[in-house]
Write a protein that holds these residues in place. Structure first.
Motif, PDB file in Angstrom:
ATOM      1  N   ASP A  23       0.806  -1.219  -0.090  1.00 42.19           N
ATOM      2  CA  ASP A  23       0.005   0.141  -0.099  1.00 42.19           C
ATOM      3  C   ASP A  23       0.879   1.295   0.115  1.00 42.19           C
ATOM      4  O   ASP A  23       1.968   1.397   0.322  1.00 42.19           O
ATOM      5  N   ASP A  24       0.239   2.328  -0.440  1.00 47.35           N
ATOM      6  CA  ASP A  24       0.838   3.650  -0.521  1.00 47.35           C
ATOM      7  C   ASP A  24       1.334   4.273   0.627  1.00 47.35           C
ATOM      8  O   ASP A  24       2.087   4.809   1.460  1.00 47.35           O
ATOM      9  N   TYR A  25       0.134   3.870   1.744  1.00 48.63           N
ATOM     10  CA  TYR A  25       0.148   4.488   3.121  1.00 48.63           C
ATOM     11  C   TYR A  25      -0.042   3.412   4.080  1.00 48.63           C
ATOM     12  O   TYR A  25      -0.992   2.634   4.063  1.00 48.63           O
ATOM     13  N   VAL A  26       0.972   3.212   4.923  1.00 43.62           N
ATOM     14  CA  VAL A  26       0.685   2.212   5.956  1.00 43.62           C
ATOM     15  C   VAL A  26       1.096   2.874   7.265  1.00 43.62           C
ATOM     16  O   VAL A  26       1.825   3.880   7.745  1.00 43.62           O
ATOM     17  N   GLU A  27       0.122   2.480   8.164  1.00 48.17           N
ATOM     18  CA  GLU A  27       0.285   3.193   9.718  1.00 48.17           C
ATOM     19  C   GLU A  27      -0.232   2.206  10.661  1.00 48.17           C
ATOM     20  O   GLU A  27      -1.082   1.312  10.584  1.00 48.17           O
ATOM     21  N   LEU A  28       0.288   2.373  12.107  1.00 44.44           N
ATOM     22  CA  LEU A  28      -0.129   1.647  13.065  1.00 44.44           C
ATOM     23  C   LEU A  28      -0.009   0.310  13.118  1.00 44.44           C
ATOM     24  O   LEU A  28      -1.001  -0.569  13.513  1.00 44.44           O
ATOM     25  N   LEU A  29       1.047  -0.372  12.478  1.00 40.98           N
ATOM     26  CA  LEU A  29       1.251  -1.679  12.125  1.00 40.98           C
ATOM     27  C   LEU A  29       2.434  -2.262  12.775  1.00 40.98           C
ATOM     28  O   LEU A  29       3.442  -1.447  12.596  1.00 40.98           O
ATOM     29  N   HIS A  30       2.604  -3.358  13.414  1.00 40.58           N
ATOM     30  CA  HIS A  30       3.817  -4.062  13.791  1.00 40.58           C
ATOM     31  C   HIS A  30       3.897  -5.227  12.953  1.00 40.58           C
ATOM     32  O   HIS A  30       3.508  -6.245  13.027  1.00 40.58           O
ATOM     33  N   GLU A  36      11.476 -14.001   5.305  1.00 37.17           N
ATOM     34  CA  GLU A  36      12.003 -13.255   4.046  1.00 37.17           C
ATOM     35  C   GLU A  36      12.206 -11.851   4.104  1.00 37.17           C
ATOM     36  O   GLU A  36      11.367 -11.122   4.728  1.00 37.17           O
ATOM     37  N   PRO A  37      13.314 -11.229   3.537  1.00 38.86           N
ATOM     38  CA  PRO A  37      13.257  -9.683   3.571  1.00 38.86           C
ATOM     39  C   PRO A  37      11.984  -9.068   3.103  1.00 38.86           C
ATOM     40  O   PRO A  37      11.332  -9.538   2.204  1.00 38.86           O
ATOM     41  N   LEU A  38      11.819  -7.887   3.695  1.00 37.76           N
ATOM     42  CA  LEU A  38      10.847  -7.084   3.218  1.00 37.76           C
ATOM     43  C   LEU A  38      11.307  -6.014   2.761  1.00 37.76           C
ATOM     44  O   LEU A  38      12.382  -5.460   2.560  1.00 37.76           O
ATOM     45  N   ALA A  39      10.359  -5.659   1.735  1.00 34.87           N
ATOM     46  CA  ALA A  39      10.394  -4.471   0.687  1.00 34.87           C
ATOM     47  C   ALA A  39       9.424  -3.250   0.878  1.00 34.87           C
ATOM     48  O   ALA A  39       8.239  -3.769   0.863  1.00 34.87           O
ATOM     49  N   ALA A  40       9.921  -1.974   1.052  1.00 33.99           N
ATOM     50  CA  ALA A  40       8.849  -0.865   0.878  1.00 33.99           C
ATOM     51  C   ALA A  40       9.192   0.198   0.430  1.00 33.99           C
ATOM     52  O   ALA A  40       8.911   1.387   0.595  1.00 33.99           O
ATOM     53  N   ASP A  41       9.567   0.233  -1.053  1.00 31.75           N
ATOM     54  CA  ASP A  41       9.886   1.120  -1.914  1.00 31.75           C
ATOM     55  C   ASP A  41       8.820   2.090  -1.971  1.00 31.75           C
ATOM     56  O   ASP A  41       7.821   1.655  -2.274  1.00 31.75           O
ATOM     57  N   GLY A  42       9.043   3.264  -1.806  1.00 30.55           N
ATOM     58  CA  GLY A  42       8.089   4.462  -2.066  1.00 30.55           C
ATOM     59  C   GLY A  42       7.002   4.292  -1.064  1.00 30.55           C
ATOM     60  O   GLY A  42       5.921   5.312  -1.184  1.00 30.55           O
ATOM     61  N   ALA A  43       6.763   3.474   0.073  1.00 24.95           N
ATOM     62  CA  ALA A  43       5.629   3.530   0.962  1.00 24.95           C
ATOM     63  C   ALA A  43       6.065   4.526   1.991  1.00 24.95           C
ATOM     64  O   ALA A  43       7.148   5.089   1.972  1.00 24.95           O
ATOM     65  N   ARG A  44       4.519   4.976   2.358  1.00 22.28           N
ATOM     66  CA  ARG A  44       4.894   5.870   3.604  1.00 22.28           C
ATOM     67  C   ARG A  44       4.328   5.244   4.780  1.00 22.28           C
ATOM     68  O   ARG A  44       3.241   4.737   4.856  1.00 22.28           O
ATOM     69  N   LEU A  45       5.279   5.048   5.730  1.00 21.31           N
ATOM     70  CA  LEU A  45       5.174   4.437   6.903  1.00 21.31           C
ATOM     71  C   LEU A  45       4.854   5.281   8.042  1.00 21.31           C
ATOM     72  O   LEU A  45       6.037   6.081   8.495  1.00 21.31           O
ATOM     73  N   LEU A  58      14.057   0.383   1.041  1.00 18.68           N
ATOM     74  CA  LEU A  58      13.172   1.599   1.444  1.00 18.68           C
ATOM     75  C   LEU A  58      13.527   2.839   0.369  1.00 18.68           C
ATOM     76  O   LEU A  58      13.235   4.042   0.941  1.00 18.68           O
ATOM     77  N   ARG A  59      13.854   2.580  -0.753  1.00 18.45           N
ATOM     78  CA  ARG A  59      14.160   3.826  -1.786  1.00 18.45           C
ATOM     79  C   ARG A  59      12.958   4.534  -1.952  1.00 18.45           C
ATOM     80  O   ARG A  59      11.546   4.291  -1.984  1.00 18.45           O
ATOM     81  N   ASN A  60      13.074   5.859  -1.529  1.00 21.93           N
ATOM     82  CA  ASN A  60      11.924   6.848  -1.650  1.00 21.93           C
ATOM     83  C   ASN A  60      10.979   6.598  -0.569  1.00 21.93           C
ATOM     84  O   ASN A  60       9.891   7.228  -0.749  1.00 21.93           O
ATOM     85  N   ALA A  61      11.170   5.833   0.259  1.00 17.44           N
ATOM     86  CA  ALA A  61      10.007   5.549   1.452  1.00 17.44           C
ATOM     87  C   ALA A  61      10.212   6.708   2.354  1.00 17.44           C
ATOM     88  O   ALA A  61      11.098   7.533   2.543  1.00 17.44           O
ATOM     89  N   ARG A  62       8.929   7.030   2.932  1.00 16.58           N
ATOM     90  CA  ARG A  62       8.923   7.988   4.232  1.00 16.58           C
ATOM     91  C   ARG A  62       8.509   7.253   5.450  1.00 16.58           C
ATOM     92  O   ARG A  62       7.637   6.598   5.654  1.00 16.58           O
ATOM     93  N   LEU A  63       9.682   7.383   6.238  1.00 15.51           N
ATOM     94  CA  LEU A  63       9.201   6.802   7.773  1.00 15.51           C
ATOM     95  C   LEU A  63       9.093   7.578   8.719  1.00 15.51           C
ATOM     96  O   LEU A  63      10.008   8.641   8.948  1.00 15.51           O
ATOM     97  N   ILE A  64       7.815   7.847   9.347  1.00 16.97           N
ATOM     98  CA  ILE A  64       7.766   8.791  10.440  1.00 16.97           C
ATOM     99  C   ILE A  64       7.147   8.009  11.669  1.00 16.97           C
ATOM    100  O   ILE A  64       6.239   7.544  11.797  1.00 16.97           O
TER     101      ILE A  64
END
Length: 208
Positions: A23-30, A36-45, A58-64
């Motif tokens: 998903d483009d926008y991900v929040e409040l998840l653990h 297997e390795p995870l990938a979140a390119d471009g996601a907003r977390l 995590l290319r171009n991802a946003r982690l807040i």
């Protein structure tokens, strides 16, 4: 001046699944205990936690306001990422590429890096506590960066633009591009270790 670290507490989080990272926008998840390795390119977390997982993209991802614990990778690709109020603990990275990334209010604690690349990155208010680096490339725009009880085999500083950077808590063996350390604070012992490199840079010949 020491990095200005903003403290935060995550609320109760729901379990996160691999498909959520599509998903483009991900929040409040653990996200926890993936084989297997995870990938979140471009996601907003936002307000997420990663525990005992490998994160490789995590290319171009946003982690807040995110936490990563025991979440290293052989090679983390995070060019162009944006990290704001992020804690990374007990993680190990063979390499971590943050080229052209933005790091603001980030703490790395008890982490190991083969190579940390900050070339072209914009770094502000970042703290490393009890971290180890084989090599760290500081060739970005860096303000209020600090180290506590940390060690590096090599610092690469060519092209660095440093403001209020305190290297006194970083034991290092050698520096490439010593002129890039302009604006950094070092200890008297560190200055003695840099004497030969500085003399070579200035064309000064040392007598026997």
């Amino acid at each position: 001046m020491a990095p200005r670290i903003r403290r935060f507490t995550l609320p109760e989080l729901a379990p996160g699944y691999r498909g959520d990272l599509g998903d483009d926008y991900v929040e409040l998840l653990h996200f926890r205990d993936f084989d297997e390795p995870l990938a979140a390119d471009g996601a907003r977390l936002e307000e997420c936690r990663f525990s005992s997982v490998q994160i490789e993209a995590l290319r171009n991802a946003r982690l807040i306001q995110c936490e990563l614990d025991q979440s290293g990778a052989p090679a983390l690709q995070a060019a162009g990422a944006f990290l704001n109020d992020v804690r990374v603990t007990h993680s190990r990275f063979g390499s971590a590429d943050f080229a052209e990334a933005q790091l603001d209010g980030v703490v790395f604690e008890n982490c190991k890096f083969g190579w940390l690349n900050l070339r072209g990155a914009t770094v502000r208010d970042v703290l490393f506590v009890n971290c180890q680096f084989e090599e760290i490339d500081l060739g970005g725009q860096i303000q209020r960066l600090g180290f506590v009880d940390s060690r590096a085999g090599q610092i690469t500083a060519a092209g660095a633009q440093l403001r209020e950077v305190d290297l006194q808590g970083l034991d290092f063996a050698q520096v490439e591009g010593v002129d890039g350390l302009r604006g950094a604070r070092i200890s008297a012992l560190q200055l003695s270790l840099l004497a030969e490199a500085m003399a070579n840079h200035l064309g000064i010949k040392l007598g026997s």
